[in-house]
Motif scaffolding. Sequence first.
Motif, mmCIF file in Angstrom:
data_model
loop_
_atom_site.group_PDB
_atom_site.id
_atom_site.type_symbol
_atom_site.label_atom_id
_atom_site.label_comp_id
_atom_site.label_asym_id
_atom_site.label_seq_id
_atom_site.Cartn_x
_atom_site.Cartn_y
_atom_site.Cartn_z
ATOM 1 N N TYR A 27 0.909 -1.115 -0.120
ATOM 2 C CA TYR A 27 0.053 -0.088 0.127
ATOM 3 C C TYR A 27 0.675 1.351 -0.029
ATOM 4 N N ALA A 28 1.815 1.135 0.758
ATOM 5 C CA ALA A 28 2.799 2.435 0.806
ATOM 6 C C ALA A 28 3.525 2.630 -0.514
ATOM 7 N N VAL A 29 3.929 1.455 -1.137
ATOM 8 C CA VAL A 29 4.221 1.452 -2.445
ATOM 9 C C VAL A 29 3.656 2.215 -3.531
ATOM 10 N N VAL A 84 1.995 -12.272 -3.850
ATOM 11 C CA VAL A 84 0.556 -11.490 -3.935
ATOM 12 C C VAL A 84 0.842 -10.303 -4.033
ATOM 13 N N ARG A 85 2.054 -9.695 -3.168
ATOM 14 C CA ARG A 85 2.211 -8.010 -3.488
ATOM 15 C C ARG A 85 2.317 -7.536 -4.752
ATOM 16 N N LYS A 535 -9.982 3.544 3.298
ATOM 17 C CA LYS A 535 -8.646 3.854 3.170
ATOM 18 C C LYS A 535 -7.947 2.315 3.184
ATOM 19 N N ASN A 536 -6.802 2.491 2.550
ATOM 20 C CA ASN A 536 -6.080 1.308 2.448
ATOM 21 C C ASN A 536 -5.779 0.549 3.756
ATOM 22 N N GLY A 537 -5.836 -0.756 3.686
ATOM 23 C CA GLY A 537 -5.649 -1.794 5.014
ATOM 24 C C GLY A 537 -6.791 -1.702 5.903
ATOM 25 N N SER A 538 -7.786 -1.088 5.611
ATOM 26 C CA SER A 538 -9.081 -1.127 6.488
ATOM 27 C C SER A 538 -9.908 -2.484 5.857
#
Length: 563
Positions: A27-29, A84-85, A535-538
Amino acid sequence: MFKNYNINQVVLPLDLEIKLDKNDIAYAVNDVVTQIPEEAFAAFSRETGCPAYHPQMMMKIILCAYTQSVFSGRKMEGLLKDSVRMMWLAQGYEPSYRTINRFRVHPEVKELLRQCFVQFRCQLVEEKQIDEEAIFIDGTKIEANANKFTFVWRKSVERYSANLVEKSNQMYDELLEKEILPEIERESLEELSTKELEKVVEQLDGKVEAYDKKIEASEDVSARKKLRSDRKAPKQYRKQFKDYLARKQKYQKDMEIFGERNSYSKTDHDATFMRMKDDYMKNGQLKAGYNVQAATEGQYVLAYDVFPNPTDTRTFIPFLDNIENNYFKLPKHIVADAGYGSEQNYEDVIENRKRTPLITYNQYRKEKKKKHKNNAFHTANWEYNNEDDTFTCPNGKQLMFSHMSNRTDKYGLTRSFKVYESEDCSGCPLRSQCTKAKEGNNRRIYYNEKWEQQKEYIKQLLSEEKTGEIYGNRKIDVEPVFGFLKANLCFTRMSVRGKEKVESEIGFAFMAVNLRKYTAMKTKQPLDNQDNPTKNGSDHQKPMIRTIFKLFLASYVPASSFF
């Protein structure tokens, strides 16, 4: 009892994002690359040929691979099929390792990386993770992708070149004495230039060809034998001058590659041989490498640059210029260690940039020790009379101002010294402890007034509470970044050759360090998914899963209904 497992059962393809953990580094990338303006990718577009992979996607997969300590193009290609990333970031595309390697050495990638660092810093400022009060500058040496024993030394080339000039002049004089060739016009009597050597070779070629024609035309055996004997000397001279010409051209090319350096590697001309800390051979052997400079705050790399010279002193001003021109405006305080402390650097920061240098000098820590302060023979401890402009030595003799002296180093920097000389040192019982001057010469002091004023200014800054505290954070701010880069990320050697390509690769590595730290810091913070469900990660995937299964059940018709 086991959970249901059937490898032959058809599974619906789901969004790979569901498989990623909360606050995953992917997500940060994705966020940092997405923030790059679209205009920056325009240089990669093309009108003809097969459509290229989007540079945004290529940046994401390379950055993600670097965060996992994968620097090989072939291994990145493997991750696109296993991770997967990487699958999610590539959205099903699988570029080959050749495509990946071509992209990361593309000249325009340097601009994309610069945009990454600029946007990432803006994000840190917005989230108040850095306060923009100071930057911490330091350097580290990283081994180049070059063979170990491919060194070329400037001193050796200069020595061989001087011998070549002497031998070529001597042989040219022999040609004139034996009247083999007529004298040619020369630009300088000291040495034969490349063009002059070429002219000599051409004339010798003509001389040998003339003998060849005479030999072919003659039918007399004795005459042919005589002509062959006469042809022998021009042929030998021609061979020697061809060798001199090739060597002179090589030495000239070597000097062009050196520039201001003292060495280079044959397999990577931009790499310089320098001493590394990780000397695994334990013999102090020099290895080809690059001097990597980084500016950090909050243990995040905000700017970087690559230099071929091993000393940090001469990289300081060009690095600050690079930061101001390409990254951000310099903050109030610039912090660095004693390797950057010099008269020129202090003057540049104070007078030209109007900033505060929190930079020590080489003797700073030594001057704070009691042993140094109690040393009566150290000139810094001698009494100075401001009215008479004199120093007093331990024996009570006066050292009066004699004259001004200017010294210019090999880089063109001129420094001014006030020279003080003692009245009379003859018969002094402390002479052997005070000076190493020859008998009959008096003790002298070379006093650089500007340098001493700068040292006093630095001492005063570092003794103050606020600035002293800022300087005290240097070791815990910039040093861990290099430790993380080499120890945790395992980035200890370049995988590309050439300064331009190395700059791009170290940019990927530093951004990977930033993203790993940023993700770790985010993981420690509690998440409030209810406030921001998108939000990403939610847990925004859960409603999506329920919707998919509702649609699936609505379209499902039992087989028994058809009968």
